[in-house]
Design a protein around this motif. Structure first.
Motif, PDB file in Angstrom:
ATOM      1  N   ASP A  12     -14.866  -1.433  -9.125  1.00  0.00           N
ATOM      2  CA  ASP A  12     -14.519  -0.021  -9.236  1.00  0.00           C
ATOM      3  C   ASP A  12     -13.068   0.141  -8.783  1.00  0.00           C
ATOM      4  OD1 ASP A  12     -14.543  -0.025  -6.448  1.00  0.00           O
ATOM      5  OD2 ASP A  12     -16.417   1.098  -6.256  1.00  0.00           O
ATOM      6  N   ASN A  13     -12.642   1.366  -8.500  1.00  0.00           N
ATOM      7  CA  ASN A  13     -11.248   1.582  -8.110  1.00  0.00           C
ATOM      8  C   ASN A  13     -10.923   1.027  -6.727  1.00  0.00           C
ATOM      9  OD1 ASN A  13     -10.677   2.934 -10.486  1.00  0.00           O
ATOM     10  ND2 ASN A  13     -11.281   4.923  -9.649  1.00  0.00           N
ATOM     11  N   HIS A  14     -11.950   0.687  -5.952  1.00  0.00           N
ATOM     12  CA  HIS A  14     -11.758   0.303  -4.557  1.00  0.00           C
ATOM     13  C   HIS A  14     -12.021  -1.181  -4.301  1.00  0.00           C
ATOM     14  CE1 HIS A  14     -11.889   4.640  -4.065  1.00  0.00           C
ATOM     15  NE2 HIS A  14     -13.051   4.631  -4.685  1.00  0.00           N
ATOM     16  N   LEU A  15     -13.018  -1.748  -5.002  1.00  0.00           N
ATOM     17  CA  LEU A  15     -13.457  -3.122  -4.722  1.00  0.00           C
ATOM     18  C   LEU A  15     -13.541  -3.946  -6.006  1.00  0.00           C
ATOM     19  CD1 LEU A  15     -16.474  -2.418  -2.316  1.00  0.00           C
ATOM     20  CD2 LEU A  15     -14.123  -3.011  -1.652  1.00  0.00           C
ATOM     21  N   LEU A  16     -13.360  -5.239  -5.838  1.00  0.00           N
ATOM     22  CA  LEU A  16     -13.620  -6.204  -6.902  1.00  0.00           C
ATOM     23  C   LEU A  16     -14.411  -7.349  -6.264  1.00  0.00           C
ATOM     24  CD1 LEU A  16     -13.225  -7.352  -9.753  1.00  0.00           C
ATOM     25  CD2 LEU A  16     -11.008  -8.263  -8.997  1.00  0.00           C
ATOM     26  N   PRO A  51       1.994  -2.330 -14.250  1.00  0.00           N
ATOM     27  CA  PRO A  51       3.336  -2.883 -14.109  1.00  0.00           C
ATOM     28  C   PRO A  51       3.566  -3.383 -12.682  1.00  0.00           C
ATOM     29  CG  PRO A  51       3.419  -0.492 -13.953  1.00  0.00           C
ATOM     30  CD  PRO A  51       1.983  -0.854 -14.208  1.00  0.00           C
ATOM     31  N   GLY A  52       4.466  -4.331 -12.518  1.00  0.00           N
ATOM     32  CA  GLY A  52       4.817  -4.769 -11.170  1.00  0.00           C
ATOM     33  C   GLY A  52       3.720  -5.566 -10.488  1.00  0.00           C
ATOM     34  N   GLU A  53       3.855  -5.669  -9.177  1.00  0.00           N
ATOM     35  CA  GLU A  53       2.933  -6.457  -8.362  1.00  0.00           C
ATOM     36  C   GLU A  53       1.595  -5.746  -8.193  1.00  0.00           C
ATOM     37  OE1 GLU A  53       1.837  -9.753  -5.942  1.00  0.00           O
ATOM     38  OE2 GLU A  53       3.536  -9.446  -7.277  1.00  0.00           O
ATOM     39  N   VAL A  54       0.509  -6.481  -8.369  1.00  0.00           N
ATOM     40  CA  VAL A  54      -0.838  -5.935  -8.195  1.00  0.00           C
ATOM     41  C   VAL A  54      -1.277  -6.117  -6.750  1.00  0.00           C
ATOM     42  CG1 VAL A  54      -3.274  -6.270  -8.776  1.00  0.00           C
ATOM     43  CG2 VAL A  54      -1.540  -6.286 -10.587  1.00  0.00           C
ATOM     44  N   PHE A  55      -1.818  -5.054  -6.139  1.00  0.00           N
ATOM     45  CA  PHE A  55      -2.377  -5.203  -4.789  1.00  0.00           C
ATOM     46  C   PHE A  55      -3.823  -5.676  -4.897  1.00  0.00           C
ATOM     47  CE2 PHE A  55      -4.889  -3.931  -1.152  1.00  0.00           C
ATOM     48  CZ  PHE A  55      -4.086  -4.322  -0.097  1.00  0.00           C
ATOM     49  N   THR A  75      -7.361  -1.529  -2.882  1.00  0.00           N
ATOM     50  CA  THR A  75      -6.406  -0.641  -2.216  1.00  0.00           C
ATOM     51  C   THR A  75      -6.305  -1.041  -0.746  1.00  0.00           C
ATOM     52  OG1 THR A  75      -8.035   1.008  -1.504  1.00  0.00           O
ATOM     53  CG2 THR A  75      -7.096   1.281  -3.733  1.00  0.00           C
ATOM     54  N   SER A  76      -5.201  -0.655  -0.113  1.00  0.00           N
ATOM     55  CA  SER A  76      -5.029  -0.988   1.310  1.00  0.00           C
ATOM     56  C   SER A  76      -6.063  -0.259   2.161  1.00  0.00           C
ATOM     57  CB  SER A  76      -3.607  -0.645   1.767  1.00  0.00           C
ATOM     58  OG  SER A  76      -3.308   0.704   1.510  1.00  0.00           O
TER      59      SER A  76
END
Length: 243
Positions: A12-16, A51-55, A75-76
């Motif tokens: 989801d948007n928070h976990l993988l 785009p750019g670095e993935v967190f 996400t952090s």
């Protein structure tokens, strides 16, 4: 075509959360080999056209020869909360281990103290506290026997390096293929028969119970043990979190 190194179990948007193949390095080490973290950053970048670095934050580790569930935070904020969940042991982890020797008891709790040799990347197990040791606790139960091997379900309470591998070896039950901890021979691809099978915790953002289960590796030897799986036993214990 190269074998796929992971399968997505939850996203989801928070976990993988993925099921990793044995032999894949989770996080960088002195070998310099490509890591699961690298591969998953590429996966996220491509899937979401970022785009750019993935967190992508690694919540916990899994040894290279081990297969099964690994949790990453997207996400952090999710990483901070998941780190807290693991630190407080508000997560139930379940592993499957295949051993050749029957454990001394059909179910037991093991409490030992581990000292890690960083140079050898190996731990020594003690029955009482010694200098520079960390307390290691796990519970196990014997699930059954197939092909002269035993399937053990392990629930680690602490999260020490090589904990399951070393503690099972300490009771005379080294994991199949784990020559580092006393098994007599290696198996193909330098894997060992330890699999992170299930995870249960409360989602750090949605605050809902999350139960993930990892399919066994595509391996005929592993697959024979599926008939010993006892979902009913596990489901009725899913409300249990270690204090």
């Amino acid at each position: 075509m190269a074998k796929k190194q992971f399968h997505v179990v939850y996203e989801d948007n928070h976990l993988l959360i993925v099921n990793k193949e044995p032999g894949i390095l989770v996080q960088g080490d002195r070998t310099g080999d490509v890591t699961l973290l690298d591969v998953l950053k590429d996966y996220v970048k491509e899937k979401y056209d970022k785009p750019g670095e993935v967190f992508l934050g690694l919540v916990h580790r899994l040894d290279r020869p081990v297969s099964g569930l690994v949790v990453f935070a997207r996400t952090s904020k999710a990483l901070e909360r998941m780190n807290e969940i693991f630190r407080k042991r508000q997560v139930q982890k379940t592993y499957w281990a295949v051993v050749r020797r029957k454990p001394p008891k059909t179910a037991d709790k093991l409490v030992n103290w581990l000292v890690k040799d960083e140079q050898k990347n190996q731990v020594t197990v003690y029955d009482s506290e010694v200098a520079n040791s960390q307390k290691a606790e796990l519970s196990y139960r014997l699930m059954g026997k197939i092909n002269e091997h035993y399937l053990i379900e392990v629930s680690p309470i602490t999260g020490r390096p090589h904990q399951i591998r070393s503690q099972l070896a300490h009771i005379g039950c080294p994991i199949r293929g784990d020559v580092k901890y006393g098994y007599d021979r290696a198996v193909a691809d330098k894997k060992i028969y330890l699999h992170a099978r299930r995870l249960y915790f409360i989602h750090p953002v949605k605050k809902e119970p999350l139960i993930c289960k990892a399919a066994l590796p595509n391996d005929p030897f592993w697959e024979e043990f599926l008939e010993l799986d006892d979902e009913n036993y596990k489901d009725k214990n899913m409300d249990f979190i270690f204090e």
